[in-house]
Design an enzyme around this catalytic site. Sequence first.
Site, PDB file in Angstrom:
ATOM      1  N   GLU A 158     -10.749  -3.628   1.657  1.00  0.00           N
ATOM      2  CA  GLU A 158     -10.560  -3.736   0.209  1.00  0.00           C
ATOM      3  C   GLU A 158     -10.222  -5.165  -0.203  1.00  0.00           C
ATOM      4  O   GLU A 158     -10.747  -5.670  -1.203  1.00  0.00           O
ATOM      5  CB  GLU A 158      -9.452  -2.794  -0.247  1.00  0.00           C
ATOM      6  CG  GLU A 158      -9.849  -1.335  -0.213  1.00  0.00           C
ATOM      7  CD  GLU A 158      -8.712  -0.408  -0.602  1.00  0.00           C
ATOM      8  OE1 GLU A 158      -7.544  -0.867  -0.686  1.00  0.00           O
ATOM      9  OE2 GLU A 158      -8.987   0.774  -0.820  1.00  0.00           O
ATOM     10  N   GLU A 193      -5.639   2.925   8.060  1.00  0.00           N
ATOM     11  CA  GLU A 193      -5.123   2.528   6.748  1.00  0.00           C
ATOM     12  C   GLU A 193      -5.066   1.001   6.647  1.00  0.00           C
ATOM     13  O   GLU A 193      -5.392   0.428   5.603  1.00  0.00           O
ATOM     14  CB  GLU A 193      -3.737   3.130   6.504  1.00  0.00           C
ATOM     15  CG  GLU A 193      -3.232   2.948   5.095  1.00  0.00           C
ATOM     16  CD  GLU A 193      -4.104   3.607   4.049  1.00  0.00           C
ATOM     17  OE1 GLU A 193      -4.440   2.918   3.060  1.00  0.00           O
ATOM     18  OE2 GLU A 193      -4.445   4.796   4.183  1.00  0.00           O
ATOM     19  N   GLU A 201       0.830  -1.211   0.000  1.00  0.00           N
ATOM     20  CA  GLU A 201       0.000   0.000   0.000  1.00  0.00           C
ATOM     21  C   GLU A 201       0.862   1.258   0.000  1.00  0.00           C
ATOM     22  O   GLU A 201       1.534   1.568   0.989  1.00  0.00           O
ATOM     23  CB  GLU A 201      -0.932   0.011   1.210  1.00  0.00           C
ATOM     24  CG  GLU A 201      -1.971  -1.078   1.174  1.00  0.00           C
ATOM     25  CD  GLU A 201      -2.928  -0.954   0.014  1.00  0.00           C
ATOM     26  OE1 GLU A 201      -3.331   0.175  -0.344  1.00  0.00           O
ATOM     27  OE2 GLU A 201      -3.287  -2.005  -0.557  1.00  0.00           O
TER      28      GLU A 201
END
Length: 132
Positions: free
Chosen positions: A82, A75, A34
């Site tokens: 996701e 995060e 990420e």
Amino acid sequence: MDLKDDNQLPTKNRNYFDSFKYAFTGVRTVFQEERNMRTHVILAILVIGLCFFLEMSRADWLWILLAIFLMLVMEIWNTVVENIIDLVTDYRYHPLAKKVKDMAAAAVLLTAGFSIVSGLIVLLPKVLNLFF
């Protein structure tokens, strides 16, 4: 997945070392995969360095660390959401999947807003005192 014998069945972590090992693997994975997590970590390191330079009070440190860790945790949760959505939808578009991903991203955005406002409230007066 076809499990042929009992040796392949998933089990609970047998000790604390395994739990920590898997947790650190998760941190490493989210950091590697990420871009936003890498950005948050770099900014956190810069802010912590600034805080050492400004000789912050204990209460100020707590607010800064709360904002940093809350941002990192959000995060990670966004990435979890996701990945679960991608797993369930097999990477195909679905309006409900989009809605869930957008809400997870909104949680990160709100947390980033909290972090910025908290940082400004704590750091801005100290930085301005250096120049005026």
